[in-house]
Design a protein around this motif. Structure first.
Motif, mmCIF file in Angstrom:
data_model
loop_
_atom_site.group_PDB
_atom_site.id
_atom_site.type_symbol
_atom_site.label_atom_id
_atom_site.label_comp_id
_atom_site.label_asym_id
_atom_site.label_seq_id
_atom_site.Cartn_x
_atom_site.Cartn_y
_atom_site.Cartn_z
ATOM 1 N N ALA A 218 -35.279 2.977 -40.112
ATOM 2 C CA ALA A 218 -33.759 2.626 -40.340
ATOM 3 C C ALA A 218 -33.322 1.377 -39.526
ATOM 4 O O ALA A 218 -33.606 1.157 -38.368
ATOM 5 C CB ALA A 218 -32.888 3.830 -40.471
ATOM 6 N N VAL A 219 -32.239 0.648 -40.382
ATOM 7 C CA VAL A 219 -31.439 -0.195 -39.386
ATOM 8 C C VAL A 219 -30.396 0.179 -39.714
ATOM 9 O O VAL A 219 -29.585 0.684 -40.918
ATOM 10 C CB VAL A 219 -31.680 -1.783 -40.273
ATOM 11 N N GLY A 220 -29.696 0.344 -38.714
ATOM 12 C CA GLY A 220 -28.217 1.432 -38.564
ATOM 13 C C GLY A 220 -27.494 1.046 -37.235
ATOM 14 O O GLY A 220 -27.684 0.352 -36.382
ATOM 15 N N ASP A 221 -26.437 1.846 -37.316
ATOM 16 C CA ASP A 221 -25.408 1.831 -36.263
ATOM 17 C C ASP A 221 -24.974 0.509 -36.163
ATOM 18 O O ASP A 221 -24.635 0.028 -34.991
ATOM 19 C CB ASP A 221 -26.045 2.132 -34.830
ATOM 20 N N THR A 222 -24.552 -0.220 -37.210
ATOM 21 C CA THR A 222 -24.071 -1.476 -37.183
ATOM 22 C C THR A 222 -22.526 -1.526 -36.882
ATOM 23 O O THR A 222 -21.908 -0.966 -37.686
ATOM 24 C CB THR A 222 -24.510 -2.316 -38.675
ATOM 25 N N GLU A 223 -22.126 -2.385 -36.033
ATOM 26 C CA GLU A 223 -20.722 -2.474 -35.700
ATOM 27 C C GLU A 223 -20.458 -3.894 -35.499
ATOM 28 O O GLU A 223 -21.339 -4.928 -35.105
ATOM 29 C CB GLU A 223 -20.533 -1.764 -34.469
ATOM 30 N N VAL A 224 -19.281 -4.536 -35.946
ATOM 31 C CA VAL A 224 -18.703 -5.524 -35.568
ATOM 32 C C VAL A 224 -17.582 -5.761 -34.903
ATOM 33 O O VAL A 224 -16.607 -4.725 -35.251
ATOM 34 C CB VAL A 224 -18.392 -6.468 -37.015
ATOM 35 N N HIS A 225 -17.241 -6.366 -33.841
ATOM 36 C CA HIS A 225 -15.947 -6.165 -33.102
ATOM 37 C C HIS A 225 -15.352 -7.421 -32.522
ATOM 38 O O HIS A 225 -15.777 -8.666 -32.645
ATOM 39 C CB HIS A 225 -16.378 -5.205 -31.867
ATOM 40 N N VAL A 226 -13.842 -7.332 -32.216
ATOM 41 C CA VAL A 226 -13.310 -8.294 -31.524
ATOM 42 C C VAL A 226 -12.643 -7.700 -30.394
ATOM 43 O O VAL A 226 -12.316 -6.376 -30.353
ATOM 44 C CB VAL A 226 -12.225 -9.022 -32.414
ATOM 45 N N GLU A 227 -12.456 -8.340 -29.044
ATOM 46 C CA GLU A 227 -11.974 -7.641 -28.001
ATOM 47 C C GLU A 227 -11.333 -8.780 -27.067
ATOM 48 O O GLU A 227 -11.714 -9.799 -27.036
ATOM 49 C CB GLU A 227 -13.132 -7.316 -27.076
#
Lengths: 280, 280, 280
Positions: free
Chosen positions: A78-87
């Motif tokens: 699988a390709v997974g647990d994808t997250e995009v963030h700003v901090e």
């Protein structure tokens, strides 16, 4: 022709780049898992994870990035647990496969090579509502807070707060189950380090479905070895089940450890495992 | 913003890191494949492979690692061929998509750009039992040995041994077909380099299904060009079929080669191909 | 243990390697999308793309390589857009997911964070025939040409030519629809930069299905901000529909930008979006 990446510590030390970066890390393991009620009592187990992290920083000092994993678990990829963030100074806003705030902040450790399912019994109410596609998390001194929401999905809302005092930590969480089910659950977690011993406990309760779950985990480290023991219990309307186990992890150095455990799961099966876990 | 990796030889020479590493290599190709019995006699062909290798070493000198490929073959993509291993003085223990010991150690080369299926005829008994999720391999001086087992699966067990004497090599293999089918097969391989000429031959026999397969491969290298010829034959209960072909590979340098071949496959079709193969 | 890649500019400047290379780049974004006719008027949106590029050069100076993307779009993952190419003085020959020559060379820009579908209306005839597995492209001074063919597939053939004069560019394209449908389409594109203002227009016509589509895009850049406006129209047998919108993009530096847009799509729905786009 092979391309090789260096260990990051060496590279980062010798360079002052502020530019966007793509970095890789990984984990892999293999071993055997035993269950005395399974058709095949002994099963081979193997998995690999390549984690990709892309990070950058705006001219104004805002950090941003994206992460995902390429995984193989006993042959299933699988390709997974994808997250995009700003901090930034305000905290961290993450969109994607974020799960719930309670799952991210509370919960206790695994036993042995594969976990043996002991902690899952204590975390049954947390895991049941572990859905979300937007999360905010921030820290204010010793306090941490996280809020998650599953927008246009289950509409599960979760909020968790943590407080750290030196070697001790406390956490509380609350999940509203949105359109998944009528009801909610709350969670309390406490932990502490007492010399070489680390203790963790979690308690969850949902009066809507008259369910209580709790678990304890104790770990004792001596040199390269860590010995852990865990007990979990779940009670649904007066009918209860428990799970318990002990495990050992031995650090081989270089990112590898040998892990083993034995216990009894909530279904009353004797379970055990032995395997090597590698980090890259 | 692009991140670029250097060629490994340069990096490794200038560094003494013992730390865990993640490295990448790749292969790609495109060309045309001809089959005079196909609905479309000429077909375009293209593929890419990115190979990921994660490696480390324990404080005690045990090597460990994991490998997998991200592939595209004429539009079909996969994450596969995942293996996790530990390696030491005792040899190498690998878990995952290991195939069989006979397939790993025996077998002859391909012809042309896509192989044209000539070697597959000789390797039909090897390929039929190419299953396994655990493999041990080791070398002892000029001897090599490998054993594989498909635990909780086909239960195929395979063992192969090789012996190298300077420019010559010999190999034998045995496959027990487990619960796939009643029966077994044995294989013999021999090869040698005679100046610019390399010869390889493989012979397989299963008396359980009265099947014999064999194949020969000769390659002659002159400068950047290598010319190969192959012949394979399979006999099932007295009914036989053969396949043969010739191929040429021209090394363009920098990791690229032009490859072409023509032959007749076991079904009697005329097959040919022409393509460029690139390694990164 | 994390491995970190440097920004390419620094590495390339300090090294003279001609060897094969594997490089990575990426893009990610998240935001919200509004549609007043959708069941959920506001939707979260997030995506990540890791682009892998493998390149090399033969001893004779021929460039070769392969590219693919590992993508996640609102939870759906894929390995795709795989292409393999060789490039030399003759131009570039690409095999794989190349699309059509008209789509590669013509077409106008997006509005806002997600495009809002405005340009898609103008490009409906281009997108309808955007299939191919082989493409040739070359440039001759100010002229560029591309030809694509979908071999053994739709058999769509597409050819496009472009001409650049300083700040102005012109392009024409022609698609033969092969076995997808009887008919063909032609396309004309024109663009120019007038100081801080960029204008683009595309016109497509297929008399076979009595369809005409066109679109205009104007962008004005002032400092870190770019304001865009777009209008598109499609007419099928006298029945027409249009779409329009305005958008703004603000460059945050470091590869990140904030993007927003509002408009009306061809179905008459009011659409809007707001999001951050990150490049790595």
């Amino acid at each position: 022709m092979k391309k090789i990446l260096f260990a990051s510590t060496a590279l980062v030390a010798s360079a002052g780049f502020a530019a966007a970066e793509i970095s890789f890390s990984g984990e892999a393991g293999f071993g055997v898992v035993y269950n005395d009620t399974a058709a095949n009592e002994w099963s081979p187990d193997y998995y690999t994870t390549l984690s990709v992290s892309m990070t950058g920083e705006t001219d104004g000092g805002l950090s941003f990035g994206a992460d995902f994993d390429i995984t193989m678990d006993n042959g299933a990829t699988a390709v997974g647990d994808t997250e995009v963030h700003v901090e930034g100074g305000f905290g961290k806003l993450t969109v994607g496969a974020v799960g719930s705030a309670s799952d991210a902040k509370l919960g206790i450790g695994d036993i042995g090579y594969s976990g043996l399912g002991v902690d899952n019994v204590a975390e049954v109410l947390i895991d049941a509502a572990d859905s979300g596609n937007i999360m905010y998390s921030g820290s204010f001194g010793d306090f941490g807070v996280a809020m998650s929401y599953d927008m246009n999905g289950t509409e599960i809302f979760s909020i968790a707060a943590t407080y750290t005092m030196g070697d001790y930590d406390l956490g509380v969480g609350y999940d509203d189950w949105g359109n998944l089910a009528a009801g909610s659950a709350f969670h309390i977690k406490a932990g502490g380090n007492f010399g070489d011993v680390a203790l963790d406990a979690v308690f969850s309760r949902s009066s809507d479905i008259d369910t209580t779950a709790y678990g304890l985990n104790a770990a004792y480290t001596m040199g390269a070895a860590t010995i852990s023991a865990a007990y979990s219990n779940v009670d649904v309307g007066g009918a209860s089940a428990d799970a318990f186990g002990i495990g050992v992890s031995y650090d081989l150095g270089g990112g590898a450890s040998v892990n083993a455990g034995i216990g009894e799961n909530a279904a009353g099966a004797t379970v055990a495992d032995l395997g090597i876990i590698m980090t890259f």
